[in-house]
Write an enzyme that holds these catalytic residues in place. Structure first.
Site, PDB file in Angstrom:
ATOM      1  N   THR A  14       0.888  -1.200   0.002  1.00 13.10           N
ATOM      2  CA  THR A  14       0.173  -0.020  -0.083  1.00 13.10           C
ATOM      3  C   THR A  14       0.906   1.247  -0.042  1.00 13.10           C
ATOM      4  O   THR A  14       2.177   1.324   0.357  1.00 13.10           O
ATOM      5  CB  THR A  14      -1.029   0.018   1.382  1.00 13.10           C
ATOM      6  OG1 THR A  14      -1.951   1.177   0.937  1.00 13.10           O
ATOM      7  CG2 THR A  14      -0.178   0.166   2.425  1.00 13.10           C
ATOM      8  N   HIS A  15       0.415   2.212  -0.577  1.00 18.92           N
ATOM      9  CA  HIS A  15       0.994   3.896  -0.448  1.00 18.92           C
ATOM     10  C   HIS A  15       0.090   4.580   0.516  1.00 18.92           C
ATOM     11  O   HIS A  15       0.254   5.720   0.538  1.00 18.92           O
ATOM     12  CB  HIS A  15       1.152   4.055  -1.757  1.00 18.92           C
ATOM     13  CG  HIS A  15       2.150   3.538  -2.576  1.00 18.92           C
ATOM     14  ND1 HIS A  15       1.992   2.340  -3.097  1.00 18.92           N
ATOM     15  CD2 HIS A  15       3.351   4.129  -2.986  1.00 18.92           C
ATOM     16  CE1 HIS A  15       3.225   1.922  -4.030  1.00 18.92           C
ATOM     17  NE2 HIS A  15       3.948   3.189  -3.815  1.00 18.92           N
ATOM     18  N   ASP A  75      -7.993  -5.575  -0.944  1.00 21.89           N
ATOM     19  CA  ASP A  75      -8.710  -5.033  -1.947  1.00 21.89           C
ATOM     20  C   ASP A  75     -10.058  -4.696  -1.466  1.00 21.89           C
ATOM     21  O   ASP A  75     -10.460  -5.694  -0.706  1.00 21.89           O
ATOM     22  CB  ASP A  75      -8.776  -5.455  -3.114  1.00 21.89           C
ATOM     23  CG  ASP A  75      -9.267  -4.268  -4.154  1.00 21.89           C
ATOM     24  OD1 ASP A  75      -8.781  -3.363  -4.238  1.00 21.89           O
ATOM     25  OD2 ASP A  75     -10.413  -4.876  -4.929  1.00 21.89           O
ATOM     26  N   GLY A 162     -13.326   7.397   2.681  1.00 18.65           N
ATOM     27  CA  GLY A 162     -13.942   7.051   1.659  1.00 18.65           C
ATOM     28  C   GLY A 162     -15.642   7.235   2.143  1.00 18.65           C
ATOM     29  O   GLY A 162     -16.056   8.345   2.456  1.00 18.65           O
ATOM     30  N   LYS A 184     -13.490   1.374  15.183  1.00 19.56           N
ATOM     31  CA  LYS A 184     -13.971   0.930  14.129  1.00 19.56           C
ATOM     32  C   LYS A 184     -12.829  -0.090  13.616  1.00 19.56           C
ATOM     33  O   LYS A 184     -13.357  -0.905  13.188  1.00 19.56           O
ATOM     34  CB  LYS A 184     -14.051   2.134  13.003  1.00 19.56           C
ATOM     35  CG  LYS A 184     -14.197   1.502  11.556  1.00 19.56           C
ATOM     36  CD  LYS A 184     -13.540   2.557  10.517  1.00 19.56           C
ATOM     37  CE  LYS A 184     -13.450   1.961   9.415  1.00 19.56           C
ATOM     38  NZ  LYS A 184     -12.902   2.889   8.108  1.00 19.56           N
TER      39      LYS A 184
END
Length: 203
Positions: A14-15, A75, A162, A184
């Site tokens: 991941t970035h 993903d 998101g 969360k």
């Protein structure tokens, strides 16, 4: 029988710094040091698959081969029943604009689509996460986690990222956007996938 992880260092494909911090916290108890693809200046491969597992496999195998060490990729996205499972793997794509990702626009557009099809309430949805742990020899293990809930309106909360402000998980009266980030992190789709990963490869 799943392959066990035996090292003390794991590459996360991941970035995204926020995602890396969440994952690093989950691995603390196992004494595993976590580094990211960004730390190693690895390129981000093009995600050309139409499933979560397909795209996670692309990222995990590309990182494992480039760095010659085990790599973990995820993903994830939201699937909405009344939209036939959309946006799914295109969750982030729905937020794309000429100047970058705009999730407020994506959430607004998502609600408009639900209104257009007169979707019944509750507007059921699921956050989904697929994890792939890959080794340089090409072997991989796959684990999934699902958090059921519903899409709500208006947007609530400024935590998370998101689509979190419009997703209310089953059993809670707050959206992901209203929850403390670490609270969360204990209950999310990613946490559920990680529990399956830990049980399969780290215990």
């Amino acid at each position: 029988m799943t392959r066990k992880f035996t090292g003390d260092r794991l590459l996360v494909a991941t970035h995204n710094r926020g995602k890396l911090e969440e994952i690093a916290q989950l691995f603390e108890a196992f004494g595993v040091e976590v580094i990211s693809a960004a730390d190693l200046n690895l390129p981000e491969p093009e995600e050309t698959e139409t499933t979560f597992v397909g795209n996670a496999r692309i990222k995990a195998h590309a990182a494992a081969k480039a760095a010659n060490m085990p790599a973990l990729a995820d993903d994830s996205g939201i699937t909405i029943d009344a939209l036939d499972g959309a946006p799914g793997v295109y969750t982030a794509d729905w937020a794309m604009t000429p100047t970058g990702r705009d999730f407020v626009k994506a959430m607004t557009d998502t609600w408009a689509k639900l209104e257009a099809v007169n979707a019944p309430c509750p507007r059921k949805a699921q956050f989904r996460c697929t994890l792939v742990l890959a080794w340089p020899d090409g072997h991989d293990e796959v684990f999934e986690g699902v958090m059921p809930g519903q899409v709500v309106w208006p947007m609530r909360g400024d935590q998370g990222h998101g689509y979190d402000p419009i997703f209310q998980p089953d059993g809670f009266d707050q959206t992901f956007g209203e929850m403390d980030r670490w609270e969360k992190n204990e209950i999310s789709h990613r946490a559920r996938a990680f529990r399956n990963l830990m049980h399969g490869c780290f215990k």
